[in-house]
Write a protein that holds these residues in place. Structure first.
Motif, PDB file in Angstrom:
ATOM      1  N   PHE A   5       0.845  -1.184   0.000  1.00  0.00           N
ATOM      2  CA  PHE A   5       0.000   0.000   0.000  1.00  0.00           C
ATOM      3  C   PHE A   5       0.890   1.247   0.000  1.00  0.00           C
ATOM      4  CE2 PHE A   5      -2.074   3.341   2.519  1.00  0.00           C
ATOM      5  CZ  PHE A   5      -3.161   3.601   1.696  1.00  0.00           C
ATOM      6  N   SER A   6       0.525   2.203  -0.843  1.00  0.00           N
ATOM      7  CA  SER A   6       1.313   3.426  -0.998  1.00  0.00           C
ATOM      8  C   SER A   6       0.431   4.663  -0.841  1.00  0.00           C
ATOM      9  CB  SER A   6       1.935   3.420  -2.403  1.00  0.00           C
ATOM     10  OG  SER A   6       2.342   4.709  -2.783  1.00  0.00           O
ATOM     11  N   ILE A   7       0.990   5.694  -0.219  1.00  0.00           N
ATOM     12  CA  ILE A   7       0.332   7.011  -0.213  1.00  0.00           C
ATOM     13  C   ILE A   7       1.295   8.026  -0.817  1.00  0.00           C
ATOM     14  CG2 ILE A   7      -0.658   8.895   1.160  1.00  0.00           C
ATOM     15  CD1 ILE A   7      -1.372   6.923   3.341  1.00  0.00           C
ATOM     16  N   ILE A   8       0.786   8.833  -1.757  1.00  0.00           N
ATOM     17  CA  ILE A   8       1.501  10.037  -2.169  1.00  0.00           C
ATOM     18  C   ILE A   8       0.936  11.145  -1.282  1.00  0.00           C
ATOM     19  CG2 ILE A   8       2.111  11.597  -4.054  1.00  0.00           C
ATOM     20  CD1 ILE A   8       1.574   9.285  -6.002  1.00  0.00           C
ATOM     21  N   LYS A   9       1.793  11.680  -0.410  1.00  0.00           N
ATOM     22  CA  LYS A   9       1.356  12.589   0.660  1.00  0.00           C
ATOM     23  C   LYS A   9       1.059  13.996   0.128  1.00  0.00           C
ATOM     24  CE  LYS A   9       3.921  10.183   4.352  1.00  0.00           C
ATOM     25  NZ  LYS A   9       4.796  10.388   5.553  1.00  0.00           N
ATOM     26  N   PRO A  10       0.329  14.808   0.923  1.00  0.00           N
ATOM     27  CA  PRO A  10      -0.051  16.160   0.471  1.00  0.00           C
ATOM     28  C   PRO A  10       1.128  17.000  -0.011  1.00  0.00           C
ATOM     29  CG  PRO A  10      -1.278  15.614   2.441  1.00  0.00           C
ATOM     30  CD  PRO A  10      -0.282  14.490   2.232  1.00  0.00           C
ATOM     31  N   ASP A  11       2.280  16.903   0.645  1.00  0.00           N
ATOM     32  CA  ASP A  11       3.407  17.755   0.215  1.00  0.00           C
ATOM     33  C   ASP A  11       3.782  17.470  -1.236  1.00  0.00           C
ATOM     34  OD1 ASP A  11       6.279  16.288   0.085  1.00  0.00           O
ATOM     35  OD2 ASP A  11       5.129  15.319   1.670  1.00  0.00           O
ATOM     36  N   SER A  35      -6.260   2.776  -7.329  1.00  0.00           N
ATOM     37  CA  SER A  35      -5.758   4.132  -7.069  1.00  0.00           C
ATOM     38  C   SER A  35      -6.919   5.098  -6.898  1.00  0.00           C
ATOM     39  CB  SER A  35      -4.907   4.571  -8.270  1.00  0.00           C
ATOM     40  OG  SER A  35      -4.381   5.859  -8.068  1.00  0.00           O
ATOM     41  N   LYS A  36      -6.821   6.001  -5.910  1.00  0.00           N
ATOM     42  CA  LYS A  36      -7.826   7.067  -5.800  1.00  0.00           C
ATOM     43  C   LYS A  36      -7.289   8.263  -5.031  1.00  0.00           C
ATOM     44  CE  LYS A  36     -10.206   4.450  -2.150  1.00  0.00           C
ATOM     45  NZ  LYS A  36     -11.443   3.686  -1.846  1.00  0.00           N
ATOM     46  N   MET A  37      -7.926   9.411  -5.235  1.00  0.00           N
ATOM     47  CA  MET A  37      -7.557  10.633  -4.516  1.00  0.00           C
ATOM     48  C   MET A  37      -8.539  10.855  -3.382  1.00  0.00           C
ATOM     49  SD  MET A  37      -7.007  14.502  -5.941  1.00  0.00           S
ATOM     50  CE  MET A  37      -5.259  14.453  -6.306  1.00  0.00           C
ATOM     51  N   LEU A  38      -7.995  11.204  -2.221  1.00  0.00           N
ATOM     52  CA  LEU A  38      -8.801  11.439  -1.022  1.00  0.00           C
ATOM     53  C   LEU A  38      -8.274  12.668  -0.301  1.00  0.00           C
ATOM     54  CD1 LEU A  38      -8.520   7.876   0.610  1.00  0.00           C
ATOM     55  CD2 LEU A  38     -10.458   8.712  -0.718  1.00  0.00           C
ATOM     56  N   HIS A  39      -9.108  13.269   0.526  1.00  0.00           N
ATOM     57  CA  HIS A  39      -8.625  14.285   1.477  1.00  0.00           C
ATOM     58  C   HIS A  39      -9.021  13.777   2.859  1.00  0.00           C
ATOM     59  CE1 HIS A  39      -7.688  18.755   2.259  1.00  0.00           C
ATOM     60  NE2 HIS A  39      -7.622  18.075   3.391  1.00  0.00           N
ATOM     61  N   LEU A  40      -8.036  13.333   3.623  1.00  0.00           N
ATOM     62  CA  LEU A  40      -8.319  12.690   4.903  1.00  0.00           C
ATOM     63  C   LEU A  40      -8.874  13.661   5.932  1.00  0.00           C
ATOM     64  CD1 LEU A  40      -5.168  10.426   5.508  1.00  0.00           C
ATOM     65  CD2 LEU A  40      -7.342   9.822   4.420  1.00  0.00           C
ATOM     66  N   THR A  42      -9.236  14.425  10.054  1.00  0.00           N
ATOM     67  CA  THR A  42      -8.352  14.183  11.193  1.00  0.00           C
ATOM     68  C   THR A  42      -8.592  12.791  11.770  1.00  0.00           C
ATOM     69  OG1 THR A  42      -8.294  16.531  11.688  1.00  0.00           O
ATOM     70  CG2 THR A  42      -7.706  15.048  13.488  1.00  0.00           C
ATOM     71  N   GLU A  43      -9.849  12.377  11.832  1.00  0.00           N
ATOM     72  CA  GLU A  43     -10.195  11.057  12.388  1.00  0.00           C
ATOM     73  C   GLU A  43      -9.617   9.929  11.519  1.00  0.00           C
ATOM     74  OE1 GLU A  43     -12.384  13.631  11.979  1.00  0.00           O
ATOM     75  OE2 GLU A  43     -12.316  14.095  14.126  1.00  0.00           O
ATOM     76  N   GLN A  44      -9.719  10.083  10.189  1.00  0.00           N
ATOM     77  CA  GLN A  44      -9.160   9.057   9.290  1.00  0.00           C
ATOM     78  C   GLN A  44      -7.635   8.971   9.424  1.00  0.00           C
ATOM     79  OE1 GLN A  44     -10.953  10.671   5.689  1.00  0.00           O
ATOM     80  NE2 GLN A  44     -11.887   8.676   5.271  1.00  0.00           N
ATOM     81  N   ALA A  45      -6.982  10.122   9.496  1.00  0.00           N
ATOM     82  CA  ALA A  45      -5.513  10.134   9.616  1.00  0.00           C
ATOM     83  C   ALA A  45      -5.093   9.544  10.963  1.00  0.00           C
ATOM     84  CB  ALA A  45      -4.980  11.553   9.460  1.00  0.00           C
ATOM     85  N   ALA A  46      -5.810   9.884  12.014  1.00  0.00           N
ATOM     86  CA  ALA A  46      -5.484   9.368  13.351  1.00  0.00           C
ATOM     87  C   ALA A  46      -5.668   7.847  13.397  1.00  0.00           C
ATOM     88  CB  ALA A  46      -6.362  10.040  14.396  1.00  0.00           C
ATOM     89  N   GLY A  47      -6.699   7.347  12.747  1.00  0.00           N
ATOM     90  CA  GLY A  47      -6.916   5.902  12.707  1.00  0.00           C
ATOM     91  C   GLY A  47      -5.815   5.194  11.944  1.00  0.00           C
ATOM     92  N   PHE A  48      -5.390   5.799  10.855  1.00  0.00           N
ATOM     93  CA  PHE A  48      -4.343   5.189  10.036  1.00  0.00           C
ATOM     94  C   PHE A  48      -3.016   5.140  10.786  1.00  0.00           C
ATOM     95  CE2 PHE A  48      -1.022   5.331   6.754  1.00  0.00           C
ATOM     96  CZ  PHE A  48      -1.334   4.160   6.074  1.00  0.00           C
ATOM     97  N   TYR A  49      -2.704   6.214  11.516  1.00  0.00           N
ATOM     98  CA  TYR A  49      -1.415   6.327  12.212  1.00  0.00           C
ATOM     99  C   TYR A  49      -1.532   6.060  13.713  1.00  0.00           C
ATOM    100  CZ  TYR A  49       1.106   8.159   8.115  1.00  0.00           C
ATOM    101  OH  TYR A  49       1.726   8.308   6.888  1.00  0.00           O
ATOM    102  N   THR A  66      -3.395  15.790   6.651  1.00  0.00           N
ATOM    103  CA  THR A  66      -4.737  16.317   6.374  1.00  0.00           C
ATOM    104  C   THR A  66      -4.664  17.694   5.704  1.00  0.00           C
ATOM    105  OG1 THR A  66      -4.846  17.198   8.635  1.00  0.00           O
ATOM    106  CG2 THR A  66      -5.834  15.044   8.263  1.00  0.00           C
ATOM    107  N   ALA A  67      -3.445  18.131   5.350  1.00  0.00           N
ATOM    108  CA  ALA A  67      -3.249  19.482   4.802  1.00  0.00           C
ATOM    109  C   ALA A  67      -3.683  19.608   3.350  1.00  0.00           C
ATOM    110  CB  ALA A  67      -1.781  19.891   4.943  1.00  0.00           C
ATOM    111  N   GLY A  68      -3.924  18.486   2.678  1.00  0.00           N
ATOM    112  CA  GLY A  68      -4.313  18.524   1.268  1.00  0.00           C
ATOM    113  C   GLY A  68      -4.678  17.133   0.813  1.00  0.00           C
ATOM    114  N   SER A  69      -4.904  17.006  -0.486  1.00  0.00           N
ATOM    115  CA  SER A  69      -5.304  15.708  -1.026  1.00  0.00           C
ATOM    116  C   SER A  69      -4.134  14.729  -1.045  1.00  0.00           C
ATOM    117  CB  SER A  69      -5.834  15.888  -2.450  1.00  0.00           C
ATOM    118  OG  SER A  69      -6.993  16.695  -2.416  1.00  0.00           O
ATOM    119  N   ILE A  70      -4.473  13.464  -1.004  1.00  0.00           N
ATOM    120  CA  ILE A  70      -3.479  12.382  -1.120  1.00  0.00           C
ATOM    121  C   ILE A  70      -3.932  11.415  -2.204  1.00  0.00           C
ATOM    122  CG2 ILE A  70      -2.811  12.535   1.328  1.00  0.00           C
ATOM    123  CD1 ILE A  70      -4.432   9.903   1.779  1.00  0.00           C
TER     124      ILE A  70
END
Ligand code: ATP
Ligand code: MG
Length: 137
Positions: A5-11, A35-40, A42-49, A66-70
């Motif tokens: 599993f890969s994420i291309i991060k907001p930066d 593949s898909k684009m999402l904007h996490l 805070t709850e989704q990011a906290a669950g993932f990490y 959560t600063a932008g799309s991934i």
């Protein structure tokens, strides 16, 4: 074959690096099978990490994720987990090997452009966190 599993991060998404990063993953022999684009949220990011909760970098990690799309992707290939980690380079871009994604594109440890699962077990959990089985293939 194995999946990871890969994420291309907001930066990286914010700097128009989706294509270049995906090209490097594909050139290494990995295939994008979902593949898909999402904007996490805070709850989704906290669950993932969740495993990093309480660590000194945790709050900033959630803010950055959560600063932008991934872009979330499922990659498939031989030794996909290890191959993806190799192409990504180490967490700290300053220590990453030449030619790796993090060496060439990452801004800092916090804005290090990509995520990749660290084991087949993490990969299975992370894929299931973002994809239904009917979204793969
Ligand atoms: P990832 O899980 O994103 O593929 P990783 O496995 O190399 O990266 P982890 O230890 O799982 O790194 O940490 C998750 C993310 O948290 C890192 O990608 C990085 O953005 C951030 N991070 C980890 N350690 C630190 C640190 N010491 N200082 C700042 N940020 C950190
Ligand atoms: Mg990790």
């Amino acid at each position: 074959v194995q999946r990871t599993f890969s994420i291309i991060k907001p930066d990286a998404v914010n700097r128009n690096l989706i294509g270049e990063i995906t090209a490097r993953l594909e050139k290494s022999g990995l295939s994008v099978i979902a593949s898909k684009m999402l904007h996490l949220t805070t709850e989704q990011a906290a669950g993932f990490y969740a495993e990093h909760e309480g660590k000194p970098f945790y709050e900033t990690l959630i803010t950055n994720m959560t600063a932008g799309s991934i872009i979330v992707q499922v990659l498939e290939g031989e030794d996909a987990v290890a191959k993806n980690r190799e192409v990504m380079g180490t967490t700290d871009p300053e220590k990453a090997a030449p030619g790796t994604i993090r060496k060439d594109f990452a801004v800092s440890m916090q804005k290090n452009s990509v995520h990749g699962s660290d084991s087949p077990e993490s990969a299975a959990r992370e894929i299931a966190y973002f994809f239904n089985e009917n979204e793969i293939y």
